[in-house]
Design an enzyme around this catalytic site. Sequence first.
Site, PDB file in Angstrom:
ATOM      1  N   ASN A  11       0.835  -1.193   0.000  1.00 31.52           N
ATOM      2  CA  ASN A  11       0.000   0.000   0.000  1.00 31.52           C
ATOM      3  C   ASN A  11       0.871   1.245   0.000  1.00 31.52           C
ATOM      4  O   ASN A  11       0.789   2.077   0.893  1.00 31.52           O
ATOM      5  CB  ASN A  11      -0.921  -0.033   1.225  1.00 31.52           C
ATOM      6  CG  ASN A  11      -1.990   1.020   1.148  1.00 31.52           C
ATOM      7  OD1 ASN A  11      -2.325   1.507   0.082  1.00 31.52           O
ATOM      8  ND2 ASN A  11      -2.530   1.395   2.293  1.00 31.52           N
ATOM      9  N   GLY A  13       1.803   4.813  -0.967  1.00 31.61           N
ATOM     10  CA  GLY A  13       1.041   5.963  -1.409  1.00 31.61           C
ATOM     11  C   GLY A  13       1.347   7.146  -0.530  1.00 31.61           C
ATOM     12  O   GLY A  13       1.870   7.010   0.569  1.00 31.61           O
ATOM     13  N   GLY A  73      -2.040  16.509 -15.106  1.00 27.72           N
ATOM     14  CA  GLY A  73      -1.421  17.095 -13.932  1.00 27.72           C
ATOM     15  C   GLY A  73      -0.900  16.141 -12.881  1.00 27.72           C
ATOM     16  O   GLY A  73      -0.261  16.574 -11.928  1.00 27.72           O
ATOM     17  N   TYR A  77       1.874   9.959 -10.599  1.00 29.51           N
ATOM     18  CA  TYR A  77       0.978   9.109  -9.816  1.00 29.51           C
ATOM     19  C   TYR A  77       0.243   8.125 -10.722  1.00 29.51           C
ATOM     20  O   TYR A  77       0.190   6.920 -10.450  1.00 29.51           O
ATOM     21  CB  TYR A  77      -0.012  10.002  -9.065  1.00 29.51           C
ATOM     22  CG  TYR A  77      -0.930   9.258  -8.142  1.00 29.51           C
ATOM     23  CD1 TYR A  77      -0.486   8.813  -6.905  1.00 29.51           C
ATOM     24  CD2 TYR A  77      -2.253   9.007  -8.494  1.00 29.51           C
ATOM     25  CE1 TYR A  77      -1.330   8.142  -6.038  1.00 29.51           C
ATOM     26  CE2 TYR A  77      -3.110   8.344  -7.636  1.00 29.51           C
ATOM     27  CZ  TYR A  77      -2.646   7.912  -6.414  1.00 29.51           C
ATOM     28  OH  TYR A  77      -3.486   7.237  -5.564  1.00 29.51           O
ATOM     29  N   GLY A 108     -11.037   4.409  -4.808  1.00 35.65           N
ATOM     30  CA  GLY A 108     -11.309   5.788  -5.193  1.00 35.65           C
ATOM     31  C   GLY A 108     -10.867   6.706  -4.069  1.00 35.65           C
ATOM     32  O   GLY A 108      -9.957   6.389  -3.306  1.00 35.65           O
ATOM     33  N   TYR A 109     -11.536   7.824  -3.961  1.00 33.96           N
ATOM     34  CA  TYR A 109     -11.189   8.774  -2.907  1.00 33.96           C
ATOM     35  C   TYR A 109     -11.569   8.196  -1.553  1.00 33.96           C
ATOM     36  O   TYR A 109     -12.730   7.899  -1.292  1.00 33.96           O
ATOM     37  CB  TYR A 109     -11.894  10.105  -3.141  1.00 33.96           C
ATOM     38  CG  TYR A 109     -11.416  10.829  -4.377  1.00 33.96           C
ATOM     39  CD1 TYR A 109     -10.083  11.231  -4.490  1.00 33.96           C
ATOM     40  CD2 TYR A 109     -12.279  11.089  -5.424  1.00 33.96           C
ATOM     41  CE1 TYR A 109      -9.630  11.878  -5.618  1.00 33.96           C
ATOM     42  CE2 TYR A 109     -11.833  11.748  -6.560  1.00 33.96           C
ATOM     43  CZ  TYR A 109     -10.515  12.139  -6.649  1.00 33.96           C
ATOM     44  OH  TYR A 109     -10.069  12.789  -7.770  1.00 33.96           O
TER      45      TYR A 109
END
Length: 170
Positions: A11, A13, A73, A77, A108-109
Amino acid sequence: HFGRIDIAVFNAGGVNQTSMIADFTDEEWQYELDFNINQTFWMTRRALKYMIPQQFGRIIGMSSMYGKITTPGVAGYITNKHAIIGLAKAAAHEVGTLGITVNALCPGYIDTEINHHHWGTEQGQKLVNMLPRKRVGQPKDLDALLVMLASGESGFVNGAIIAADDGFAL
């Protein structure tokens, strides 16, 4: 410590660089590669050194909904999250006959300590309003998928790329 690894969840991130491709510095690009895909690759390789001899294992790579879509942008990532999907598929193909499964989740978010403040901002609210049910996920929204993929009962699920994004990437 116990001489075996049965389950590995990768994980990697964090805060991603927000630069257009032409504006990335070499240092920013290398940071993105090292932080996301290189760490995931190295840990996958390390886990497989245990799992291959024991002929069993469950590897779950955390990608992102941005591993399935793209937007300007955030090229670093997006590239890394696409690469985690590619790594999961390649590893699943290589070791699937050995009792090892490799899958990727694409959340997702998700509201976390790192981004919690963002959802109350104007930009955060714009993102929330783009979601089908107008809500940000919670870490617990991933629990059932992680438990299922990590279980011994999921031996027929291999190379799967599973979205947990409330339908955002539809």
